[in-house]
Write an enzyme that holds these catalytic residues in place. Structure first.
Site, PDB file in Angstrom:
ATOM      1  N   CYS A 116       0.817  -1.224   0.000  1.00  0.00           N
ATOM      2  CA  CYS A 116       0.000   0.000   0.000  1.00  0.00           C
ATOM      3  C   CYS A 116       0.844   1.265   0.000  1.00  0.00           C
ATOM      4  CB  CYS A 116      -0.911  -0.037   1.211  1.00  0.00           C
ATOM      5  SG  CYS A 116      -1.646  -1.654   1.440  1.00  0.00           S
ATOM      6  N   HIS A 255      -3.512   6.165   4.599  1.00  0.00           N
ATOM      7  CA  HIS A 255      -3.881   4.911   3.936  1.00  0.00           C
ATOM      8  C   HIS A 255      -5.121   4.343   4.622  1.00  0.00           C
ATOM      9  CE1 HIS A 255      -4.017   0.999   2.339  1.00  0.00           C
ATOM     10  NE2 HIS A 255      -3.341   0.396   3.305  1.00  0.00           N
ATOM     11  N   ASN A 285      -9.803  -1.655   1.938  1.00  0.00           N
ATOM     12  CA  ASN A 285      -8.377  -1.395   1.718  1.00  0.00           C
ATOM     13  C   ASN A 285      -8.054  -1.672   0.242  1.00  0.00           C
ATOM     14  OD1 ASN A 285      -5.608  -1.482   1.555  1.00  0.00           O
ATOM     15  ND2 ASN A 285      -5.320  -2.654   3.444  1.00  0.00           N
TER      16      ASN A 285
HETATM   17  O1  UT7 Z   1      -2.620  -2.639   3.971  1.00  0.00           O
HETATM   18  C1  UT7 Z   1      -2.197  -3.457   5.015  1.00  0.00           C
HETATM   19  C2  UT7 Z   1      -3.062  -4.654   5.129  1.00  0.00           C
HETATM   20  N1  UT7 Z   1      -3.286  -5.165   6.422  1.00  0.00           N
HETATM   21  C3  UT7 Z   1      -3.794  -4.482   7.472  1.00  0.00           C
HETATM   22  O2  UT7 Z   1      -3.972  -3.296   7.493  1.00  0.00           O
HETATM   23  C4  UT7 Z   1      -4.176  -5.314   8.651  1.00  0.00           C
HETATM   24  C5  UT7 Z   1      -3.873  -4.677   9.984  1.00  0.00           C
HETATM   25  N2  UT7 Z   1      -4.526  -5.431  11.041  1.00  0.00           N
HETATM   26  C6  UT7 Z   1      -5.846  -5.294  11.287  1.00  0.00           C
HETATM   27  O3  UT7 Z   1      -6.511  -4.471  10.677  1.00  0.00           O
HETATM   28  C7  UT7 Z   1      -6.461  -6.135  12.372  1.00  0.00           C
HETATM   29  O4  UT7 Z   1      -5.425  -6.830  13.043  1.00  0.00           O
HETATM   30  C8  UT7 Z   1      -7.511  -7.159  11.822  1.00  0.00           C
HETATM   31  C9  UT7 Z   1      -8.738  -6.403  11.340  1.00  0.00           C
HETATM   32  C10 UT7 Z   1      -6.928  -7.962  10.683  1.00  0.00           C
HETATM   33  C11 UT7 Z   1      -7.945  -8.104  12.912  1.00  0.00           C
HETATM   34  O5  UT7 Z   1      -8.468  -7.376  14.012  1.00  0.00           O
HETATM   35  P1  UT7 Z   1      -7.960  -7.714  15.484  1.00  0.00           P
HETATM   36  O6  UT7 Z   1      -8.714  -6.853  16.400  1.00  0.00           O
HETATM   37  O7  UT7 Z   1      -6.461  -7.616  15.501  1.00  0.00           O
HETATM   38  O8  UT7 Z   1      -8.461  -9.200  15.655  1.00  0.00           O
HETATM   39  P2  UT7 Z   1      -7.624 -10.496  16.027  1.00  0.00           P
HETATM   40  O9  UT7 Z   1      -6.722 -10.885  14.928  1.00  0.00           O
HETATM   41  O10 UT7 Z   1      -7.057 -10.313  17.396  1.00  0.00           O
HETATM   42  O11 UT7 Z   1      -8.773 -11.581  16.118  1.00  0.00           O
HETATM   43  C12 UT7 Z   1      -9.789 -11.497  17.148  1.00  0.00           C
HETATM   44  C13 UT7 Z   1     -10.767 -12.620  16.933  1.00  0.00           C
HETATM   45  C14 UT7 Z   1     -10.102 -13.984  16.695  1.00  0.00           C
HETATM   46  O12 UT7 Z   1     -10.893 -14.950  17.333  1.00  0.00           O
HETATM   47  P3  UT7 Z   1     -10.474 -15.542  18.776  1.00  0.00           P
HETATM   48  O13 UT7 Z   1      -9.105 -16.138  18.578  1.00  0.00           O
HETATM   49  O14 UT7 Z   1     -10.469 -14.374  19.709  1.00  0.00           O
HETATM   50  O15 UT7 Z   1     -11.537 -16.544  19.052  1.00  0.00           O
HETATM   51  C15 UT7 Z   1     -10.195 -14.178  15.210  1.00  0.00           C
HETATM   52  O16 UT7 Z   1     -10.232 -15.510  14.828  1.00  0.00           O
HETATM   53  O17 UT7 Z   1     -11.543 -12.358  15.754  1.00  0.00           O
HETATM   54  C16 UT7 Z   1     -11.514 -13.518  14.908  1.00  0.00           C
HETATM   55  N3  UT7 Z   1     -11.660 -13.072  13.552  1.00  0.00           N
HETATM   56  C17 UT7 Z   1     -12.854 -12.925  12.951  1.00  0.00           C
HETATM   57  N4  UT7 Z   1     -14.111 -13.132  13.402  1.00  0.00           N
HETATM   58  C18 UT7 Z   1     -15.119 -12.879  12.548  1.00  0.00           C
HETATM   59  C19 UT7 Z   1     -10.695 -12.725  12.665  1.00  0.00           C
HETATM   60  N5  UT7 Z   1     -11.242 -12.346  11.503  1.00  0.00           N
HETATM   61  C20 UT7 Z   1     -12.590 -12.447  11.656  1.00  0.00           C
HETATM   62  C21 UT7 Z   1     -13.688 -12.208  10.821  1.00  0.00           C
HETATM   63  N6  UT7 Z   1     -14.935 -12.423  11.321  1.00  0.00           N
HETATM   64  N7  UT7 Z   1     -13.567 -11.741   9.557  1.00  0.00           N
END
Ligand code: UT7
Length: 328
Positions: A116, A255, A285
């Site tokens: 990005c 971004h 994104n």
């Molecule tokens: O251009 C660069 C591209 N990448 C980014 O910008 C990504 C940067 N990171 C983020 O935006 C965030 O880390 C995410 C949006 C990807 C994830 O949010 P988070 O608050 O960091 O969630 P997490 O990874 O800590 O996951 C929390 C929970 C997990 O479940 P458990 O282990 O607590 O039971 C995940 O499995 O949310 C779960 N989870 C979902 N649940 C429903 C992860 N993705 C999803 C989903 N729907 N799509």
């Protein structure tokens, strides 16, 4: 008489018409509208039609930027396309764009692999080229990320969308002057975000790519932290190098990866939320297209007035980052 300035002569964006909502994703993977909205701020994103590819989107955005600048493609001296989702592996997308636009046989090249952050890196290069060579440079950020996402990994697929944004850089009394461009790289973080197959280390094969697709992988929380840290540091550095302060900035265009990342950057910079440009809700994104789309939309909506100071900041796989300060 106003001294000519090096900067933006015009800008434009293109979004494909197919809208994919959070409810659509909830039917395809184990997710909910509520999770996506609260964790990312994204409500919908656009996907390219089956018969649309990267060069199609790029050409549409380029034409909009050329129209906005009031210039013909034949007057361009150089084209840079920032993308991680090229038209084909080789040659680069810029070759297709040069031909389709009807530009002269000018230098045209891609800046690929910076995720990005690619558009801001390309803007930095274009500014130097315009200054050193008097060239008029078309810079495009374009992605068709819907073709390189895992359709089963709910932690990544819900984030991304397709689109393109473009600017024309050159000399002119009316140019929105690029005052400062800051870019940087920390390759020690290369493993936290990327597309790992398809290169020479892990050639595309049924073993390396069992789903038959190139797929984005990432360590979400690490990317989140790096994103906030790098975008805020780059934004600070850009205004300091211009001898200005963040109070002088009229609009911050970060971004559009995640609303929580945008909010955290605003907080880290103690920057007022009403002066932050946000469109992630509607487009998700869009990688290297994200900043130029948000910029072109803000301009079209009248959020940028003559004299305004606009600060762009981005981060991407690499880990790369950048910030560009523009006086309109
Ligand atoms: O251009 C660069 C591209 N990448 C980014 O910008 C990504 C940067 N990171 C983020 O935006 C965030 O880390 C995410 C949006 C990807 C994830 O949010 P988070 O608050 O960091 O969630 P997490 O990874 O800590 O996951 C929390 C929970 C997990 O479940 P458990 O282990 O607590 O039971 C995940 O499995 O949310 C779960 N989870 C979902 N649940 C429903 C992860 N993705 C999803 C989903 N729907 N799509």
């Amino acid at each position: 008489m106003t001294e000519d300035r090096i900067g933006l002569l015009g800008m434009g964006a293109y979004l494909p018409s197919r809208v994919v909502t959070n409810s659509d994703w909830a039917q395809w993977v184990d997710t909910t509208d509520e999770w996506i909205t609260t964790r990312t701020g994204i409500a919908e994103r656009r996907f390219a039609a089956d018969d649309e590819s990267t060069a199609d989107l790029a050409v549409q955005a380029a034409r909009a930027a050329l129209d906005d600048a009031g210039i013909d493609a034949e007057t361009l001296d150089e084209i840079i396309v920032a993308t991680d989702t090229p038209e084909v592996y080789t040659p680069d997308t810029s070759a297709f764009v040069q031909h389709r636009l009807g530009a002269r046989q000018i230098p045209a090249y891609d800046l690929g692999g910076s995720g990005c952050a690619g558009f801001l890196q390309a803007l930095d290069v274009a500014r130097s080229r315009a200054r050193e060579t008097e060239r008029r440079v078309l810079v495009i950020g374009v992605e068709v990320l819907s073709r390189v996402m895992s359709l089963t990994d709910r932690t990544t697929c819900v984030l991304f969308g397709d689109g393109a944004g473009a600017v024309v850089i050159g000399r002119g009394a009316q140019a929105a002057e690029i005052l400062v461009a800051v870019t940087g790289t920390d390759g020690s973080r290369a493993d936290i975000l990327g597309i790992e197959t398809g290169g020479t280390r892990r050639p595309f094969s049924p073993v390396e790519s069992p789903t038959g697709r190139l797929e984005i992988t990432m360590r979400g929380q690490q990317v989140f932290k790096e994103a906030v840290r790098r975008m805020s540091a780059a934004a600070r550095e850009a205004v300091e190098r211009a001898g200005l302060t963040l109070d002088d900035v009229d609009l911050l265009v970060p971004h559009q990866a995640n609303l929580r990342i945008i909010d955290a950057v605003g907080k880290a910079l103690a920057f007022p939320a009403e002066k932050v440009c946000v469109n992630v809700r509607d487009v998700g994104n869009t990688g290297s297209a994200s900043v130029p789309i948000a910029l072109a939309q803000a301009h079209e909506q009248g959020r940028i007035q003559p004299g305004n100071l606009v600060l762009l900041t981005s981060f991407g796989a690499g880990f790369h980052w950048g910030a560009v300060l523009i006086r309109f």
